[in-house]
Design an enzyme around this catalytic site. Structure first.
Site, PDB file in Angstrom:
ATOM      1  N   GLY A   1      60.292   4.189  94.834  1.00 35.32           N
ATOM      2  CA  GLY A   1      61.507   3.856  94.799  1.00 35.32           C
ATOM      3  C   GLY A   1      62.120   3.044  93.833  1.00 35.32           C
ATOM      4  O   GLY A   1      62.885   3.133  93.146  1.00 35.32           O
TER       5      GLY A   1
ATOM      6  N   LYS B   1      67.041  -6.641  97.668  1.00 35.09           N
ATOM      7  CA  LYS B   1      66.136  -7.584  96.557  1.00 35.09           C
ATOM      8  C   LYS B   1      66.258  -7.112  95.094  1.00 35.09           C
ATOM      9  O   LYS B   1      66.044  -8.037  94.407  1.00 35.09           O
ATOM     10  CB  LYS B   1      64.675  -6.834  97.201  1.00 35.09           C
ATOM     11  CG  LYS B   1      63.477  -7.509  96.431  1.00 35.09           C
ATOM     12  CD  LYS B   1      62.398  -6.678  96.697  1.00 35.09           C
ATOM     13  CE  LYS B   1      61.357  -6.800  95.118  1.00 35.09           C
ATOM     14  NZ  LYS B   1      60.929  -8.196  94.882  1.00 35.09           N
TER      15      LYS B   1
ATOM     16  N   TYR C   1      67.865  -2.530  98.446  1.00 33.68           N
ATOM     17  CA  TYR C   1      68.852  -2.776  97.285  1.00 33.68           C
ATOM     18  C   TYR C   1      69.067  -4.329  97.285  1.00 33.68           C
ATOM     19  O   TYR C   1      69.374  -4.790  96.137  1.00 33.68           O
ATOM     20  CB  TYR C   1      69.930  -2.045  97.759  1.00 33.68           C
ATOM     21  CG  TYR C   1      70.037  -0.614  97.750  1.00 33.68           C
ATOM     22  CD1 TYR C   1      69.272   0.273  96.792  1.00 33.68           C
ATOM     23  CD2 TYR C   1      70.332   0.218  98.939  1.00 33.68           C
ATOM     24  CE1 TYR C   1      69.204   1.515  96.754  1.00 33.68           C
ATOM     25  CE2 TYR C   1      70.186   1.650  98.838  1.00 33.68           C
ATOM     26  CZ  TYR C   1      69.601   2.185  97.910  1.00 33.68           C
ATOM     27  OH  TYR C   1      69.315   3.647  97.782  1.00 33.68           O
TER      28      TYR C   1
ATOM     29  N   ILE D   1      68.514   8.258  96.710  1.00 35.76           N
ATOM     30  CA  ILE D   1      67.204   7.753  96.225  1.00 35.76           C
ATOM     31  C   ILE D   1      66.551   8.075  97.341  1.00 35.76           C
ATOM     32  O   ILE D   1      66.600   7.517  98.378  1.00 35.76           O
ATOM     33  CB  ILE D   1      67.027   6.417  95.870  1.00 35.76           C
ATOM     34  CG1 ILE D   1      67.691   5.996  94.455  1.00 35.76           C
ATOM     35  CG2 ILE D   1      65.542   5.866  95.751  1.00 35.76           C
ATOM     36  CD1 ILE D   1      67.303   4.756  93.970  1.00 35.76           C
TER      37      ILE D   1
HETATM   38  C1  LIG Z   1      64.699   2.814 100.182  1.00 40.03           C
HETATM   39  C2  LIG Z   1      63.536   3.399  99.412  1.00 40.03           C
HETATM   40  C3  LIG Z   1      63.841   4.400  98.354  1.00 40.03           C
HETATM   41  C4  LIG Z   1      62.558   2.291  98.727  1.00 40.03           C
HETATM   42  O1  LIG Z   1      61.663   2.840  98.213  1.00 40.03           O
HETATM   43  P1  LIG Z   1      60.067   2.370  98.388  1.00 40.03           P
HETATM   44  O2  LIG Z   1      59.480   3.362  97.348  1.00 40.03           O
HETATM   45  O3  LIG Z   1      59.650   2.555  99.698  1.00 40.03           O
HETATM   46  O4  LIG Z   1      59.943   0.965  97.821  1.00 40.03           O
HETATM   47  P2  LIG Z   1      59.190   0.206  96.601  1.00 40.03           P
HETATM   48  O5  LIG Z   1      57.724   0.224  97.159  1.00 40.03           O
HETATM   49  O6  LIG Z   1      59.530   0.658  95.442  1.00 40.03           O
HETATM   50  O7  LIG Z   1      59.769  -1.403  96.898  1.00 40.03           O
HETATM   51  C5  LIG Z   1      60.162  -1.924  96.250  1.00 40.03           C
HETATM   52  C6  LIG Z   1      60.583  -3.528  96.304  1.00 40.03           C
HETATM   53  O8  LIG Z   1      61.468  -3.336  97.516  1.00 40.03           O
HETATM   54  C7  LIG Z   1      60.806  -3.858  98.556  1.00 40.03           C
HETATM   55  N1  LIG Z   1      61.092  -3.590  99.865  1.00 40.03           N
HETATM   56  C8  LIG Z   1      60.877  -1.926 100.117  1.00 40.03           C
HETATM   57  N2  LIG Z   1      60.998  -1.686 101.419  1.00 40.03           N
HETATM   58  C9  LIG Z   1      61.579  -2.941 101.918  1.00 40.03           C
HETATM   59  C10 LIG Z   1      61.709  -3.272 103.497  1.00 40.03           C
HETATM   60  N3  LIG Z   1      61.764  -2.457 104.419  1.00 40.03           N
HETATM   61  N4  LIG Z   1      61.975  -4.673 103.758  1.00 40.03           N
HETATM   62  C11 LIG Z   1      61.912  -5.652 102.557  1.00 40.03           C
HETATM   63  N5  LIG Z   1      61.845  -5.238 101.467  1.00 40.03           N
HETATM   64  C12 LIG Z   1      61.419  -3.945 100.985  1.00 40.03           C
HETATM   65  C13 LIG Z   1      59.322  -3.763  98.231  1.00 40.03           C
HETATM   66  O9  LIG Z   1      58.837  -5.035  98.918  1.00 40.03           O
HETATM   67  C14 LIG Z   1      59.373  -3.895  96.974  1.00 40.03           C
HETATM   68  O10 LIG Z   1      59.243  -5.454  96.195  1.00 40.03           O
HETATM   69  P3  LIG Z   1      58.160  -5.997  95.649  1.00 40.03           P
HETATM   70  O11 LIG Z   1      58.117  -5.439  94.538  1.00 40.03           O
HETATM   71  O12 LIG Z   1      58.478  -7.540  95.454  1.00 40.03           O
HETATM   72  O13 LIG Z   1      57.212  -5.984  96.508  1.00 40.03           O
HETATM   73  C15 LIG Z   1      62.630   4.161 100.264  1.00 40.03           C
HETATM   74  O14 LIG Z   1      62.114   3.366 101.542  1.00 40.03           O
HETATM   75  C16 LIG Z   1      63.129   5.592 101.046  1.00 40.03           C
HETATM   76  O15 LIG Z   1      62.961   6.576 100.236  1.00 40.03           O
HETATM   77  N6  LIG Z   1      63.624   5.627 102.125  1.00 40.03           N
HETATM   78  C17 LIG Z   1      64.067   6.691 102.822  1.00 40.03           C
HETATM   79  C18 LIG Z   1      65.236   7.233 102.038  1.00 40.03           C
HETATM   80  C19 LIG Z   1      66.340   6.373 102.192  1.00 40.03           C
HETATM   81  O16 LIG Z   1      66.903   5.867 103.202  1.00 40.03           O
HETATM   82  N7  LIG Z   1      67.057   6.201 100.896  1.00 40.03           N
HETATM   83  C20 LIG Z   1      68.034   5.465 100.668  1.00 40.03           C
HETATM   84  C21 LIG Z   1      69.505   6.138 101.064  1.00 40.03           C
HETATM   85  S1  LIG Z   1      70.743   5.156 100.680  1.00 40.03           S
END
Ligand SMILES: CC(C)(COP(=O)(O)OP(=O)(O)OC[C@H]1O[C@@H](n2cnc3c(N)ncnc32)[C@H](O)[C@@H]1OP(=O)(O)O)[C@@H](O)C(=O)NCCC(=O)NCCS
Length: 174
Positions: A110, A146, A144, A98
């Site tokens: 995400g 969360k 994850y 993802i």
């Molecule tokens: C991990 C990832 C997919 C999350 O996607 P995102 O679009 O940034 O996250 P979202 O905006 O959808 O957040 C969803 C929930 O997770 C929580 N969350 C996201 N990042 C967070 C962080 N750093 N710490 C705590 N909570 C977090 C958000 O607070 C949100 O919760 P809420 O709805 O209560 O506010 C994204 O950060 C990403 O693509 N990272 C780089 C690639 C990566 O690492 N992929 C995973 C490889 S295993």
């Protein structure tokens, strides 16, 4: 502000676009923490057009793009059956990737991709969803956790010549 983000299946005709978003998001996520040669080796072997085309043609793998106003801003790859990178048993479901473009982090994209994966896993009557995440990837670990994923194991992941520890996490569905 994001207006409407849609999650759409990726077809084999999209292989170049898939390669582009795969490379960009992998570099954005890991380049600061890893040496260039290891990154280059990983990207060249994992995101070649031939490899991605084979994966797109595998009926046990599915890819989805997140689209925002026609732009590809993230993607999801899931695996079932023998396409899983590790065999976990009957009826398990792997989220292999993802990734959200760094300009769009924290905008719930995400979450949309993860919801898509969980919906697919539920439709397929999966016992549990599993994934591996680098132990240093704090943002993804928090995301994850969360969402109810629980760590259950650790594995070595090779990035080029560098051996790194992945935390294996799972979400039981029934
Ligand atoms: C991990 C990832 C997919 C999350 O996607 P995102 O679009 O940034 O996250 P979202 O905006 O959808 O957040 C969803 C929930 O997770 C929580 N969350 C996201 N990042 C967070 C962080 N750093 N710490 C705590 N909570 C977090 C958000 O607070 C949100 O919760 P809420 O709805 O209560 O506010 C994204 O950060 C990403 O693509 N990272 C780089 C690639 C990566 O690492 N992929 C995973 C490889 S295993």
């Amino acid at each position: 502000m994001i207006k409407i983000v849609s999650i759409v299946p990726v077809s084999v005709n999209d292989v170049e676009k898939l390669q582009a978003i795969s490379r960009v998001t992998f570099l954005q996520t890991f380049a600061a923490h890893n040496n260039e040669a290891d990154m280059e080796a990983y990207i060249n072997s994992s995101f070649s057009i031939d490899k991605l085309r084979d994966e797109l043609n595998n009926s046990k793998s599915e890819f989805y793009f997140a689209h925002d106003a026609g732009m590809i801003v993230g993607y999801l790859k899931i695996n079932t059956g023998e396409a899983q990178t590790e065999q976990k048993g009957i009826n398990t479901f792997e989220i292999e990737r993802i990734y959200v473009d760094s300009a769009y982090l924290g905008k719930k994209i995400g979450q949309l991709l993860l919801n898509k994966a969980i919906n697919l896993a539920t439709e397929k009557r999966t016992a549990y969803v599993w994934l591996g995440v680098w132990e240093e990837n704090r943002r993804a670990l928090a995301f994850y956790k969360k969402n109810g994923f629980i760590p259950f194991d650790k594995h070595i992941f090779k990035l080029g010549n560098d051996e790194q520890t992945d935390i294996m996490m799972k979400l039981e569905l029934n």
